[in-house]
Scaffold this motif. Structure first.
Motif, PDB file in Angstrom:
ATOM      1  N   ASP A  82     -68.416  59.264   8.933  1.00  0.00           N
ATOM      2  CA  ASP A  82     -68.984  59.704  10.205  1.00  0.00           C
ATOM      3  C   ASP A  82     -69.129  58.532  11.179  1.00  0.00           C
ATOM      4  O   ASP A  82     -70.161  58.353  11.828  1.00  0.00           O
ATOM      5  CB  ASP A  82     -70.327  60.413  10.004  1.00  0.00           C
ATOM      6  N   VAL A  83     -68.066  57.723  11.243  1.00  0.00           N
ATOM      7  CA  VAL A  83     -68.031  56.553  12.108  1.00  0.00           C
ATOM      8  C   VAL A  83     -66.873  56.716  13.086  1.00  0.00           C
ATOM      9  O   VAL A  83     -65.770  57.093  12.698  1.00  0.00           O
ATOM     10  CB  VAL A  83     -67.812  55.264  11.267  1.00  0.00           C
ATOM     11  N   ASP A  84     -67.129  56.428  14.351  1.00  0.00           N
ATOM     12  CA  ASP A  84     -66.064  56.434  15.353  1.00  0.00           C
ATOM     13  C   ASP A  84     -65.343  55.098  15.310  1.00  0.00           C
ATOM     14  O   ASP A  84     -65.970  54.039  15.184  1.00  0.00           O
ATOM     15  CB  ASP A  84     -66.637  56.670  16.753  1.00  0.00           C
ATOM     16  N   PHE A  85     -64.011  55.149  15.417  1.00  0.00           N
ATOM     17  CA  PHE A  85     -63.199  53.939  15.357  1.00  0.00           C
ATOM     18  C   PHE A  85     -62.000  54.118  16.268  1.00  0.00           C
ATOM     19  O   PHE A  85     -61.526  55.232  16.493  1.00  0.00           O
ATOM     20  CB  PHE A  85     -62.747  53.695  13.905  1.00  0.00           C
ATOM     21  N   ARG A  86     -61.518  53.007  16.794  1.00  0.00           N
ATOM     22  CA  ARG A  86     -60.361  53.030  17.690  1.00  0.00           C
ATOM     23  C   ARG A  86     -59.150  53.647  17.001  1.00  0.00           C
ATOM     24  O   ARG A  86     -59.115  53.759  15.775  1.00  0.00           O
ATOM     25  CB  ARG A  86     -60.018  51.618  18.152  1.00  0.00           C
ATOM     26  N   LYS A  87     -58.125  53.993  17.767  1.00  0.00           N
ATOM     27  CA  LYS A  87     -56.872  54.460  17.187  1.00  0.00           C
ATOM     28  C   LYS A  87     -56.267  53.289  16.416  1.00  0.00           C
ATOM     29  O   LYS A  87     -56.053  52.212  16.973  1.00  0.00           O
ATOM     30  CB  LYS A  87     -55.914  54.941  18.272  1.00  0.00           C
ATOM     31  N   TYR A  88     -56.029  53.505  15.131  1.00  0.00           N
ATOM     32  CA  TYR A  88     -55.593  52.426  14.243  1.00  0.00           C
ATOM     33  C   TYR A  88     -54.800  53.056  13.111  1.00  0.00           C
ATOM     34  O   TYR A  88     -55.308  53.889  12.371  1.00  0.00           O
ATOM     35  CB  TYR A  88     -56.829  51.728  13.687  1.00  0.00           C
ATOM     36  N   ARG A  89     -53.555  52.662  12.995  1.00  0.00           N
ATOM     37  CA  ARG A  89     -52.695  53.253  11.966  1.00  0.00           C
ATOM     38  C   ARG A  89     -52.025  52.148  11.154  1.00  0.00           C
ATOM     39  O   ARG A  89     -51.554  51.167  11.706  1.00  0.00           O
ATOM     40  CB  ARG A  89     -51.636  54.122  12.618  1.00  0.00           C
ATOM     41  N   ILE A  90     -52.006  52.325   9.845  1.00  0.00           N
ATOM     42  CA  ILE A  90     -51.324  51.391   8.956  1.00  0.00           C
ATOM     43  C   ILE A  90     -50.081  52.099   8.418  1.00  0.00           C
ATOM     44  O   ILE A  90     -50.181  53.175   7.826  1.00  0.00           O
ATOM     45  CB  ILE A  90     -52.226  50.952   7.785  1.00  0.00           C
ATOM     46  N   LEU A  91     -48.939  51.484   8.650  1.00  0.00           N
ATOM     47  CA  LEU A  91     -47.670  52.027   8.184  1.00  0.00           C
ATOM     48  C   LEU A  91     -47.108  51.128   7.099  1.00  0.00           C
ATOM     49  O   LEU A  91     -47.234  49.901   7.184  1.00  0.00           O
ATOM     50  CB  LEU A  91     -46.668  52.098   9.348  1.00  0.00           C
ATOM     51  N   GLY A  92     -46.473  51.693   6.130  1.00  0.00           N
ATOM     52  CA  GLY A  92     -45.806  50.913   5.093  1.00  0.00           C
ATOM     53  C   GLY A  92     -44.322  50.868   5.391  1.00  0.00           C
ATOM     54  O   GLY A  92     -43.654  51.903   5.361  1.00  0.00           O
ATOM     55  N   ALA A  93     -43.803  49.696   5.714  1.00  0.00           N
ATOM     56  CA  ALA A  93     -42.377  49.539   5.995  1.00  0.00           C
ATOM     57  C   ALA A  93     -41.682  49.110   4.705  1.00  0.00           C
ATOM     58  O   ALA A  93     -42.034  48.098   4.115  1.00  0.00           O
ATOM     59  CB  ALA A  93     -42.160  48.501   7.091  1.00  0.00           C
ATOM     60  N   MET A 139     -56.614  55.823  10.204  1.00  0.00           N
ATOM     61  CA  MET A 139     -57.896  55.241   9.896  1.00  0.00           C
ATOM     62  C   MET A 139     -58.992  55.935  10.699  1.00  0.00           C
ATOM     63  O   MET A 139     -60.068  56.154  10.177  1.00  0.00           O
ATOM     64  CB  MET A 139     -57.887  53.746  10.200  1.00  0.00           C
ATOM     65  N   GLN A 140     -58.677  56.239  11.946  1.00  0.00           N
ATOM     66  CA  GLN A 140     -59.672  56.838  12.838  1.00  0.00           C
ATOM     67  C   GLN A 140     -60.244  58.126  12.242  1.00  0.00           C
ATOM     68  O   GLN A 140     -61.463  58.282  12.127  1.00  0.00           O
ATOM     69  CB  GLN A 140     -59.030  57.103  14.198  1.00  0.00           C
ATOM     70  N   SER A 141     -59.361  59.038  11.826  1.00  0.00           N
ATOM     71  CA  SER A 141     -59.853  60.316  11.297  1.00  0.00           C
ATOM     72  C   SER A 141     -60.479  60.149   9.906  1.00  0.00           C
ATOM     73  O   SER A 141     -61.448  60.819   9.580  1.00  0.00           O
ATOM     74  CB  SER A 141     -58.733  61.354  11.264  1.00  0.00           C
ATOM     75  N   THR A 142     -59.951  59.240   9.109  1.00  0.00           N
ATOM     76  CA  THR A 142     -60.527  58.995   7.781  1.00  0.00           C
ATOM     77  C   THR A 142     -61.948  58.453   7.890  1.00  0.00           C
ATOM     78  O   THR A 142     -62.852  58.903   7.191  1.00  0.00           O
ATOM     79  CB  THR A 142     -59.648  58.022   6.979  1.00  0.00           C
ATOM     80  N   PHE A 143     -62.137  57.473   8.783  1.00  0.00           N
ATOM     81  CA  PHE A 143     -63.479  56.923   8.976  1.00  0.00           C
ATOM     82  C   PHE A 143     -64.442  57.992   9.484  1.00  0.00           C
ATOM     83  O   PHE A 143     -65.598  58.043   9.065  1.00  0.00           O
ATOM     84  CB  PHE A 143     -63.459  55.744   9.946  1.00  0.00           C
ATOM     85  N   LYS A 144     -63.959  58.854  10.372  1.00  0.00           N
ATOM     86  CA  LYS A 144     -64.816  59.903  10.912  1.00  0.00           C
ATOM     87  C   LYS A 144     -65.166  60.910   9.817  1.00  0.00           C
ATOM     88  O   LYS A 144     -66.331  61.275   9.646  1.00  0.00           O
ATOM     89  CB  LYS A 144     -64.129  60.608  12.090  1.00  0.00           C
ATOM     90  N   ASP A 145     -64.144  61.327   9.054  1.00  0.00           N
ATOM     91  CA  ASP A 145     -64.374  62.325   8.005  1.00  0.00           C
ATOM     92  C   ASP A 145     -65.237  61.790   6.866  1.00  0.00           C
ATOM     93  O   ASP A 145     -66.132  62.479   6.381  1.00  0.00           O
ATOM     94  CB  ASP A 145     -63.043  62.802   7.413  1.00  0.00           C
ATOM     95  N   LYS A 146     -64.975  60.576   6.424  1.00  0.00           N
ATOM     96  CA  LYS A 146     -65.630  60.042   5.227  1.00  0.00           C
ATOM     97  C   LYS A 146     -66.936  59.301   5.508  1.00  0.00           C
ATOM     98  O   LYS A 146     -67.836  59.293   4.684  1.00  0.00           O
ATOM     99  CB  LYS A 146     -64.695  59.082   4.482  1.00  0.00           C
TER     100      LYS A 146
END
Length: 92
Positions: free
Chosen positions: A10-21, A1-8
């Protein structure tokens, strides 16, 4: 999410990952009983870092997710998955 928000955005966001189990065996059983159960798959697991550096792991409640599927087999599978996910969280 962090890199997606930055790329799309231009927002800084905490380290945040969504995994599909996904457990293919459980998913297959559920879909054999009700094909609409697929809208609720897989179970999401969120790993996020807080400002103080602590890491939090959250898991969706599969029983709550599957409430819209009115099939007892699917509900039974959801309860079993919930117990397995709960035991994973308790070991962390």
């Amino acid at each position: 999410m962090q890199s997606t928000f930055k790329d799309k955005l231009d927002v800084d966001f905490r380290k945040y990952r969504i995994l599909g189990a996904c457990n293919p065996g459980f998913a297959h059983k559920a879909l054999q009983s009700d094909l609409h159960a697929g809208t609720m798959l897989p179970c999401n697991v969120v790993v996020m870092e807080h400002d103080n550096g602590q890491v939090e792991i959250s898991i969706v409640d599969p029983v709550a997710s599957m409430m819209a599927v009115k099939d007892e087999t699917v509900q039974s599978i959801a309860r079993e998955v919930k117990e397995k996910m709960k035991s994973v969280i308790e070991t962390l």
